[in-house]
Design a protein around this motif. Structure first.
Motif, short mmCIF file in Angstrom:
data_model
loop_
_atom_site.label_atom_id
_atom_site.label_comp_id
_atom_site.label_asym_id
_atom_site.label_seq_id
_atom_site.Cartn_x
_atom_site.Cartn_y
_atom_site.Cartn_z
N ARG A 67 0.84 -1.21 0.00
CA ARG A 67 0.00 0.00 0.00
C ARG A 67 0.87 1.26 0.00
O ARG A 67 0.59 2.22 -0.73
N ASP A 121 -8.24 -5.66 -3.75
CA ASP A 121 -9.02 -5.54 -2.52
C ASP A 121 -8.17 -4.97 -1.38
O ASP A 121 -8.62 -4.10 -0.64
N SER A 169 -7.71 -1.33 -1.85
CA SER A 169 -8.92 -0.50 -1.79
C SER A 169 -9.53 -0.41 -0.40
O SER A 169 -10.53 0.29 -0.22
N PRO A 180 -10.51 1.09 2.81
CA PRO A 180 -10.55 2.54 3.09
C PRO A 180 -9.87 2.93 4.40
O PRO A 180 -10.52 3.28 5.38
N ARG A 217 -4.74 5.92 1.24
CA ARG A 217 -5.69 5.35 0.26
C ARG A 217 -4.97 5.25 -1.08
O ARG A 217 -5.03 6.16 -1.90
N LEU A 268 -5.23 3.79 -3.97
CA LEU A 268 -5.86 3.84 -5.29
C LEU A 268 -6.63 5.14 -5.53
O LEU A 268 -6.94 5.45 -6.68
N ARG A 308 -14.33 1.73 -8.78
CA ARG A 308 -15.07 1.69 -7.52
C ARG A 308 -14.18 2.04 -6.33
O ARG A 308 -14.64 2.54 -5.33
N ALA A 309 -12.87 1.77 -6.47
CA ALA A 309 -11.91 2.07 -5.40
C ALA A 309 -11.36 3.49 -5.52
O ALA A 309 -10.54 3.90 -4.70
#
Length: 189
Positions: free
Chosen positions: A64, A93, A96, A98, A102, A104, A134-135
């Motif tokens: 990340r 996943d 993404s 939250p 963050r 993405l 969506r992410a």
């Protein structure tokens, strides 16, 4: 021009896969100022078991953080049953979830795929693009590459040798460089 940091992640874990060959060709064909690092630590990444308040496993936290530092993310996906493989879904996943950072959110993402079928993994790319949007990622749909009939373009050593797909990858970098050089954002508005 400053270095543009690109992190490439291949959704295939096989060393001589079509998509691995495409990932390495993308790295090797990237001109200055792009610096492409290929992330390969699939073994250290657990399946998704995110829970509020629990810290991320070390490998997930490192991924990340690395994605957060990249200027552009390049995801290369195999296609299994017209879908992305489970390992790549786990990666998306984890990225993404939250929780800060963050990685993405607003991140420009380019997609590539290679498949023995004539569509070159286009169905998997569509699903991956949907997940990424969506992410909160900015999917660069005008800068994608699909390599159909990949078995004709990858040699036994796992190298992308087909002239047409190599040209397509090189052209992608030129288009992205032209967009960046004339002051436009990497992501179309």
């Amino acid at each position: 021009m400053e270095i543009i940091d690109v992190l490439a992640i291949c959704g295939s874990t096989r060393e001589k896969s079509f998509n691995r060959a495409l990932t390495l060709a993308a790295r090797d064909l990237a001109p200055d100022p792009f610096r492409v690092e290929v992330w390969d630590d699939h073994t250290g990444l657990p399946h998704v078991e995110a829970a509020p308040g629990r810290p991320f496993p070390a490998a997930v936290g490192a991924l990340r953080d690395r994605v957060s530092r990249a200027d552009i993310l390049l995801l290369v996906t195999p296609e299994l049953n017209r879908n992305i493989p489970g390992r790549l879904k786990d990666i998306v996943d984890w990225l993404s979830v939250p929780a800060p950072p963050r990685p993405l959110m607003g991140r420009p993402v380019m997609l590539m795929s290679a498949s023995p079928n004539r569509f070159g993994g286009a169905f998997a790319q569509l699903q991956l693009a949907d997940l990424l949007r969506r992410a909160g990622a900015e999917v660069l749909t005008d800068l994608d590459v699909t390599v159909g009939s990949a078995h004709r373009h990858v040699d036994d050593a796992g190298n992308l040798v087909g002239e047409e797909p190599r040209h397509e990858v090189a052209q992608l970098w030129r288009r992205l460089l032209a967009r960046t050089a004339d002051g436009r954002q990497a992501v179309p508005v």
